[in-house]
Design an enzyme around this catalytic site. Structure first.
Site, short mmCIF file in Angstrom:
data_model
loop_
_atom_site.label_atom_id
_atom_site.label_comp_id
_atom_site.label_asym_id
_atom_site.label_seq_id
_atom_site.Cartn_x
_atom_site.Cartn_y
_atom_site.Cartn_z
N LYS A 158 0.82 -1.21 0.00
CA LYS A 158 0.00 0.00 0.00
C LYS A 158 0.86 1.26 0.00
O LYS A 158 0.50 2.26 -0.62
CB LYS A 158 -0.96 -0.01 1.19
N LYS B 146 -11.49 -8.42 -8.24
CA LYS B 146 -11.98 -7.10 -8.63
C LYS B 146 -10.88 -6.22 -9.20
O LYS B 146 -11.14 -5.33 -9.98
CB LYS B 146 -12.68 -6.42 -7.46
N LYS C 280 -7.95 -16.13 -11.17
CA LYS C 280 -9.26 -16.22 -10.52
C LYS C 280 -10.06 -14.95 -10.77
O LYS C 280 -9.51 -13.95 -11.20
CB LYS C 280 -9.10 -16.33 -8.99
#
Ligand code: TRP
Length: 334
Positions: free
Chosen positions: A115, A200, A197
């Site tokens: 992050k 989002k 997979k």
């Protein structure tokens, strides 16, 4: 009856819409657990401030996440379904645990490093201490089991370390929480483009969301990668075809799957028909969830009731723990 149930706790980030991978990987797990455990499921609105300081859309997102989870089968009467910010004791335990967390271990956390790289202009202390806040969420209810994915393993290990340090310094109070999933194997939910997979962040058009319209579901499924089909009987399936069959396993009937499996083995499969069938079965699966979530999302009276009920249960549990914590720490002056 009688025996105290084990405590399960997990947090759901109020960012992004739920997709089929979340459903089969997480939410369905929660729904099964609610029957057998004492469950606390929390929408992590405070955690979202570490990356999304602008709160314009926060309330909408929290409502949507609550609505989607209820539409998937979480029952606010069986579990404590609540908002993190409604439990003020979270902030207090977070503060205490911060004194037991070391700068070095926080700085080397994988999620922190990721992050920090993504938001170099806002590497705030909340981002650094994100795992401490998560430990507070869990320890506040003295939870033993935490249903989470692999990406949260490191945070859980840190929670165990903070629990051990607290217990060692002030007295035994916290169980050491472990990751936990219902049933042994988590099902695979492959993306529609044949790579990886459903997720989002990576491939929106190859991911089916529980909020997708029927038309969009059909469009995405019909775009799934195929080829001209096997030319000889009993040809092994390429990955992307295997994926389509894996998705069928989730939503289609045994007869339908059997039919297309044997068509494939006889080198007679028609991928157009296969995808049409999968699209219809996906629509049949997703549409009722989508419609239910939509109606809950706009029912302010009901959602307020859900949040109040959840907050009451979570606060009762948190208050009990914190009374003991203050006592153990010697912060009980009178
Ligand atoms: N960090 C978790 C995630 O990113 C969300 C979360 C917040 C959580 N508090 C928690 C998960 C407590 C489990 C337990 O998905």
């Amino acid at each position: 009856m009688g025996r105290k149930k084990e405590i399960v706790m997990s947090g759901i980030r109020p960012t992004g819409y739920l997709h089929l991978g979340n459903y089969f990987g997480a939410v369905r797990n929660y729904v099964r657990m609610q029957e057998e455990y004492d469950c606390f499921f929390m929408v992590a609105d405070l955690h979202s401030l570490t990356t999304h300081p602008d709160t314009k859309e926060l309330q909408d997102n929290v409502r949507r996440v609550l609505a989607e989870n209820i539409a998937c089968g979480l029952d606010p009467d069986k579990v404590a379904l609540y908002c993190q910010s409604h439990v003020r004791e979270t902030a207090e335990l977070y503060l205490f645990l911060n004194m037991l967390a070391y700068k070095g271990e926080l700085e080397k956390t994988t999620t922190f490093k990721d992050k920090a790289r993504l938001q170099p202009d806002n590497i705030n202390a909340g981002l650094l201490t994100y795992p401490v806040l998560q430990a507070a969420d869990i320890l506040l209810h003295r939870a033993s089991f935490v249903p989470v994915g692999k990406d949260q393993e490191q945070h859980l290990e840190m929670s165990r370390n903070f629990a051990k340090r607290f217990n060692h310094r002030y007295g035994e109070i916290f169980p050491e929480p472990v990751a936990f999933n219902f049933g042994d194997d988590l099902v695979k939910v492959p993306s529609l483009d044949g790579a990886g997979k459903m997720s989002k962040s990576e491939n929106q058009l190859a991911t089916l969301y529980l909020s997708d319209s029927d038309e969009l579901i059909r469009k995405k499924v019909m775009k799934a990668k195929t080829d001209s089909g096997p030319t000889e009987p009993n040809t092994p399936k390429p990955d992307y075809i295997e994926n389509i069959f894996s998705l069928m396993q989730l939503v289609s009937t045994a007869e339908v799957i059997q039919k297309f499996e044997s068509d494939y083995d006889n080198a007679q499969v028609r991928y157009g028909d296969l995808k049409k069938q999968l699209a219809e079965d996906m629509v049949r699966f997703i549409a009722p969830i989508r419609e239910k979530a939509e109606s809950i999302r706009h029912d302010d009276v009901y959602l307020k009731e859900v949040m109040e009920k959840g907050a009451a249960k979570a606060n009762a549990s948190a208050n009990g723990t914190m009374a003991s914590v203050r006592q153990l720490m010697g912060l009980n002056y009178y």
